[in-house]
Scaffold this motif. Structure first.
Motif, mmCIF file in Angstrom:
data_model
loop_
_atom_site.group_PDB
_atom_site.id
_atom_site.type_symbol
_atom_site.label_atom_id
_atom_site.label_comp_id
_atom_site.label_asym_id
_atom_site.label_seq_id
_atom_site.Cartn_x
_atom_site.Cartn_y
_atom_site.Cartn_z
ATOM 1 N N PHE A 97 85.582 9.043 31.754
ATOM 2 C CA PHE A 97 86.086 7.851 32.166
ATOM 3 C C PHE A 97 85.340 6.676 31.527
ATOM 4 O O PHE A 97 86.035 5.705 31.259
ATOM 5 C CB PHE A 97 86.598 8.004 33.383
ATOM 6 C CG PHE A 97 87.680 8.871 33.691
ATOM 7 C CD1 PHE A 97 89.043 8.201 33.363
ATOM 8 C CD2 PHE A 97 87.671 10.044 34.375
ATOM 9 C CE1 PHE A 97 90.142 9.049 33.735
ATOM 10 C CE2 PHE A 97 88.892 10.948 34.591
ATOM 11 C CZ PHE A 97 89.942 10.422 34.355
ATOM 12 N N ALA A 98 84.028 6.650 31.774
ATOM 13 C CA ALA A 98 83.233 5.546 31.547
ATOM 14 C C ALA A 98 83.263 5.261 30.000
ATOM 15 O O ALA A 98 82.691 4.003 29.628
ATOM 16 C CB ALA A 98 81.815 5.719 32.182
ATOM 17 N N LEU A 99 83.133 6.401 29.244
ATOM 18 C CA LEU A 99 82.740 5.985 27.730
ATOM 19 C C LEU A 99 84.230 5.607 26.956
ATOM 20 O O LEU A 99 84.128 5.358 25.913
ATOM 21 C CB LEU A 99 82.226 7.369 27.365
ATOM 22 C CG LEU A 99 80.768 7.488 27.534
ATOM 23 C CD1 LEU A 99 80.006 8.697 26.906
ATOM 24 C CD2 LEU A 99 80.028 6.291 27.364
ATOM 25 N N GLY A 105 86.769 0.608 21.763
ATOM 26 C CA GLY A 105 86.044 -0.214 21.264
ATOM 27 C C GLY A 105 85.024 -0.239 19.797
ATOM 28 O O GLY A 105 85.460 -0.861 18.861
ATOM 29 N N GLU A 106 84.428 1.028 19.896
ATOM 30 C CA GLU A 106 83.621 1.243 18.614
ATOM 31 C C GLU A 106 84.796 1.632 17.465
ATOM 32 O O GLU A 106 84.294 1.365 16.464
ATOM 33 C CB GLU A 106 82.637 2.454 19.071
ATOM 34 C CG GLU A 106 81.502 2.018 19.669
ATOM 35 C CD GLU A 106 80.588 1.022 19.224
ATOM 36 O OE1 GLU A 106 80.725 1.044 17.953
ATOM 37 O OE2 GLU A 106 80.328 0.033 19.884
ATOM 38 N N GLU A 112 87.293 -2.906 11.622
ATOM 39 C CA GLU A 112 86.936 -4.090 11.121
ATOM 40 C C GLU A 112 86.009 -4.075 9.941
ATOM 41 O O GLU A 112 86.128 -4.732 9.058
ATOM 42 C CB GLU A 112 86.701 -4.926 12.286
ATOM 43 C CG GLU A 112 87.466 -5.184 13.504
ATOM 44 C CD GLU A 112 87.115 -6.037 14.563
ATOM 45 O OE1 GLU A 112 85.706 -6.353 14.622
ATOM 46 O OE2 GLU A 112 87.833 -6.243 15.490
ATOM 47 N N VAL A 113 85.092 -3.070 10.318
ATOM 48 C CA VAL A 113 84.113 -3.046 9.200
ATOM 49 C C VAL A 113 84.529 -2.456 7.884
ATOM 50 O O VAL A 113 84.268 -2.885 6.756
ATOM 51 C CB VAL A 113 82.865 -2.182 9.567
ATOM 52 C CG1 VAL A 113 81.889 -1.850 8.292
ATOM 53 C CG2 VAL A 113 82.089 -2.758 10.764
ATOM 54 N N ASN A 147 95.757 4.518 9.326
ATOM 55 C CA ASN A 147 95.748 5.745 10.422
ATOM 56 C C ASN A 147 94.956 5.502 11.636
ATOM 57 O O ASN A 147 94.843 6.206 12.586
ATOM 58 C CB ASN A 147 95.136 7.042 9.813
ATOM 59 C CG ASN A 147 96.088 7.693 8.823
ATOM 60 O OD1 ASN A 147 97.341 7.450 8.964
ATOM 61 N ND2 ASN A 147 95.428 8.220 7.805
ATOM 62 N N LEU A 148 94.058 4.228 11.670
ATOM 63 C CA LEU A 148 93.201 3.812 12.627
ATOM 64 C C LEU A 148 93.875 2.788 13.416
ATOM 65 O O LEU A 148 92.895 1.703 13.347
ATOM 66 C CB LEU A 148 91.758 3.711 12.176
ATOM 67 C CG LEU A 148 91.162 5.165 12.067
ATOM 68 C CD1 LEU A 148 89.651 4.952 11.543
ATOM 69 C CD2 LEU A 148 91.070 6.023 13.443
#
Length: 239
Positions: A97-99, A105-106, A112-113, A147-148
């Motif tokens: 749950f924490a990750l 976000g990653e 974006e990269v 797809n992302l």
């Protein structure tokens, strides 16, 4: 004490023995027994899978149970097992749950990269030219971007348990998958309760002639496995 250096001599001695009728019959019977055991295990592999998984989990969790008994001075093994399972599965649940927000976000940053790499036509100084050429030739960035999306990322994180469900349930229904998980957990608890007794009782089942060799190989494998898991756990913690 038996050593690996004696193995070639033992094998040469076995090959030098004459192949009498009795020895040939014993070899054929041994081969038939091995084939029969293989076919039996293959037939009941579905029923053995929960037991094997339960034993593996018990093997991995037993050090935590022993820690609770020896370090925390918990007298009753059942209490130590319950505490170990509560801490381990509670920690795993909390970590997931924490990750989850960080993973999401990653993945968004990765999109974006990729988009920036596509817009700049692959001109990024930190990446070698040969790599850029290979990436541009074999990777379709438009397909990756498509797809992302954020909706797909959310869907991936939501359905992360589907892979584990397929492993346990296969072609069975979801109810069968949950029952399989229940069996694994049940086997794990019962094995943990009598883990020391089972481990100490295994040598008595071995043939006396090969007991020393089998135990030596088993202890070497156990030591190597323990080092491997501890090393991998340390690497994971560092990462």
């Amino acid at each position: 004490m038996f050593s690996f250096a004696e193995i070639p001599a033992v094998m040469n001695h076995q090959f030098e023995r004459p192949y009498t009728f009795d020895r040939v019959v014993r070899i054929l019977i041994s081969i038939a027994i091995v084939i029969g055991l293989y076919l039996l295990i293959r037939t009941i592999s579905g029923a053995l899978l929960p037991f094997v998984l339960g034993w593996l989990l018990a093997y991995l969790i037993n050090p935590a149970v022993e820690f609770c008994q020896k370090r925390l001075h918990i007298r009753y093994r059942g209490v130590a097992i319950a505490l170990s399972l509560l801490v381990i599965f509670g920690s795993l649940t909390g970590i997931i749950f924490a990750l989850s927000p960080y993973i999401s976000g990653e993945l968004s940053r990765f999109v974006e990269v990729v988009d920036r790499f596509r817009n700049e036509s692959g001109h990024i100084q930190i990446i070698p030219a040969s790599w850029i050429e290979f990436i541009n030739t074999h990777i379709d960035f438009d397909e990756i971007i498509h797809n992302l999306t954020r909706e797909d990322i959310h869907s991936i994180l939501t359905n992360m348990g589907s892979g584990a469900q397929k492993i346990f349930s296969g072609s069975l229904s979801i109810l069968g998958g949950f029952f399989m998980i229940f069996l694994v957990m049940l086997y794990m608890v019962f094995i943990l309760v009598d883990y020391d007794r089972v481990v100490k009782g295994i040598p008595s089942l071995l043939p006396p002639k090969y007991k020393e060799t089998i135990l030596m190989v088993f202890n070497d494998m156990k030591a190597a496995t323990n080092r491997y898991f501890r090393g991998q756990a340390l690497v994971v913690l560092c990462v």
